[in-house]
Design an enzyme around this catalytic site. Sequence first.
Site, PDB file in Angstrom:
ATOM      1  N   ASP A  13      -4.381   1.999  52.508  1.00 21.93           N
ATOM      2  CA  ASP A  13      -2.975   1.574  52.411  1.00 21.93           C
ATOM      3  C   ASP A  13      -2.211   1.872  53.702  1.00 21.93           C
ATOM      4  O   ASP A  13      -2.553   2.806  54.429  1.00 21.93           O
ATOM      5  CB  ASP A  13      -2.327   2.297  51.217  1.00 21.93           C
ATOM      6  CG  ASP A  13      -1.057   1.604  50.759  1.00 21.93           C
ATOM      7  OD1 ASP A  13      -0.812   0.446  51.163  1.00 21.93           O
ATOM      8  OD2 ASP A  13      -0.288   2.221  49.995  1.00 21.93           O
ATOM      9  N   HIS A  57      -3.306  -5.500  59.284  1.00 22.95           N
ATOM     10  CA  HIS A  57      -4.556  -5.748  58.542  1.00 22.95           C
ATOM     11  C   HIS A  57      -5.735  -5.877  59.512  1.00 22.95           C
ATOM     12  O   HIS A  57      -6.822  -5.375  59.249  1.00 22.95           O
ATOM     13  CB  HIS A  57      -4.434  -7.009  57.687  1.00 22.95           C
ATOM     14  CG  HIS A  57      -3.360  -6.923  56.641  1.00 22.95           C
ATOM     15  ND1 HIS A  57      -3.262  -5.857  55.779  1.00 22.95           N
ATOM     16  CD2 HIS A  57      -2.340  -7.765  56.323  1.00 22.95           C
ATOM     17  CE1 HIS A  57      -2.223  -6.051  54.972  1.00 22.95           C
ATOM     18  NE2 HIS A  57      -1.646  -7.186  55.277  1.00 22.95           N
ATOM     19  N   LEU A 117     -26.725   2.936  52.627  1.00 24.47           N
ATOM     20  CA  LEU A 117     -25.361   3.087  52.096  1.00 24.47           C
ATOM     21  C   LEU A 117     -25.016   1.833  51.303  1.00 24.47           C
ATOM     22  O   LEU A 117     -25.314   0.716  51.732  1.00 24.47           O
ATOM     23  CB  LEU A 117     -24.378   3.270  53.263  1.00 24.47           C
ATOM     24  CG  LEU A 117     -22.886   3.235  52.934  1.00 24.47           C
ATOM     25  CD1 LEU A 117     -22.474   4.446  52.089  1.00 24.47           C
ATOM     26  CD2 LEU A 117     -22.054   3.195  54.224  1.00 24.47           C
TER      27      LEU A 117
HETATM   28  C1  IPE Z   1      -3.179  -0.885  46.846  1.00 22.23           C
HETATM   29  O1  IPE Z   1      -2.177  -0.926  47.809  1.00 22.23           O
HETATM   30  C2  IPE Z   1      -4.126  -2.034  47.036  1.00 22.23           C
HETATM   31  C3  IPE Z   1      -4.940  -1.971  48.250  1.00 22.23           C
HETATM   32  C4  IPE Z   1      -4.965  -1.003  49.117  1.00 22.23           C
HETATM   33  C5  IPE Z   1      -5.792  -3.109  48.449  1.00 22.23           C
HETATM   34  P1  IPE Z   1      -0.770  -1.634  47.519  1.00 22.23           P
HETATM   35  O2  IPE Z   1       0.018  -1.510  48.769  1.00 22.23           O
HETATM   36  O3  IPE Z   1      -0.981  -2.980  46.975  1.00 22.23           O
HETATM   37  O4  IPE Z   1      -0.181  -0.702  46.365  1.00 22.23           O
HETATM   38  P2  IPE Z   1       1.315  -0.420  45.936  1.00 22.23           P
HETATM   39  O5  IPE Z   1       1.990  -1.749  45.790  1.00 22.23           O
HETATM   40  O6  IPE Z   1       1.936   0.403  47.016  1.00 22.23           O
HETATM   41  O7  IPE Z   1       1.198   0.334  44.657  1.00 22.23           O
HETATM   42  C1  IPE Z   2      -2.995  -2.140  52.546  1.00 21.19           C
HETATM   43  O1  IPE Z   2      -1.877  -2.172  53.369  1.00 21.19           O
HETATM   44  C2  IPE Z   2      -3.771  -3.434  52.567  1.00 21.19           C
HETATM   45  C3  IPE Z   2      -3.583  -4.272  51.379  1.00 21.19           C
HETATM   46  C4  IPE Z   2      -2.953  -3.924  50.301  1.00 21.19           C
HETATM   47  C5  IPE Z   2      -4.186  -5.590  51.410  1.00 21.19           C
HETATM   48  P1  IPE Z   2      -0.497  -2.779  52.879  1.00 21.19           P
HETATM   49  O2  IPE Z   2      -0.486  -4.219  53.184  1.00 21.19           O
HETATM   50  O3  IPE Z   2      -0.250  -2.438  51.457  1.00 21.19           O
HETATM   51  O4  IPE Z   2       0.518  -2.003  53.827  1.00 21.19           O
HETATM   52  P2  IPE Z   2       1.905  -1.360  53.408  1.00 21.19           P
HETATM   53  O5  IPE Z   2       1.639  -0.477  52.224  1.00 21.19           O
HETATM   54  O6  IPE Z   2       2.820  -2.475  53.083  1.00 21.19           O
HETATM   55  O7  IPE Z   2       2.317  -0.575  54.608  1.00 21.19           O
HETATM   56 MG    MG Z   3       0.631  -0.889  50.517  1.00 27.95          MG
END
Ligand code: IPE
Ligand code: IPE
Ligand code: MG
Length: 236
Positions: free
Chosen positions: A16, A33, A127
């Site tokens: 995240d 990303h 792995l």
């Molecule tokens: C969880 O992150 C999903 C992934 C890392 C793929 P999100 O950014 O979607 O989660 P919330 O919205 O903060 O709970």
């Molecule tokens: C995690 O990073 C990747 C996915 C959920 C696909 P985010 O896109 O949720 O990044 P933040 O949480 O908005 O910073």
């Molecule tokens: Mg996120």
Amino acid sequence: MSAAPNTPEHIAIIMDGNGRWAKERGLPRRNGHRAGAESVREAVETCKELGVKYLTLYAFSSENWSRPQSEVDALMVLLDRFLAEKTPELNRQNVRLHTIGNISRLPAKNQKRITKAKEETAQNTDLNLILALSYGAREEITDAVKRIAEQVEGGNLTSDRITKEILSQNLDTAAFPDPDLLVRTSGELRLSNFLLWQLSYAEIVVTKKYWPDFKRADLQAAVEEYSRRHRRFGGL
Ligand code: IPE
Ligand code: IPE
Ligand code: MG
């Protein structure tokens, strides 16, 4: 490499913070990303070095479909590029690719690429890299319950013989042990619909670092913290 004692056999990571990483740099979210993909490569390498056997990465949740279409599209392009570029490397590293989640919701191009990458790495044994894609634990558990109900309706099972093992065997993760360690980056203290059943007794490590900044030393530190924990599983 064989693992040191107290090394987790299975690590699950909620990757995240890509968007915030980009925002802090004045960049579009998709750059975050893209930078995160490099951390994936490093996490795979580090798990291999540590002797970890399973690495599950939360790459796209069932709820992430609600993001703007432009971001969803960018993520799908990145996923396709990642698998196209990295599959030979996974083979060199003896890493087998698996997925959990509702892959049929992904664009056809991604589905084809995933099938190909799974086939090409199917013989690898070092792995297991498990990508959670269009994954949601509540959907996964609901689907498992449906399958079990069908077995009961078909006369192949009676309700008094439904056990937690049978439920586990009907989840997407049937072939894998439960995660020992859950890591979440970017400081959020929630599960976000990830592996609700399987994480029952996982040790949790949360780091404030955003996923693109999460490197070898950070994963090593999480594993060290894990190795110092005393897992009791409700006992003494
Ligand atoms: C969880 O992150 C999903 C992934 C890392 C793929 P999100 O950014 O979607 O989660 P919330 O919205 O903060 O709970
Ligand atoms: C995690 O990073 C990747 C996915 C959920 C696909 P985010 O896109 O949720 O990044 P933040 O949480 O908005 O910073
Ligand atoms: Mg996120």
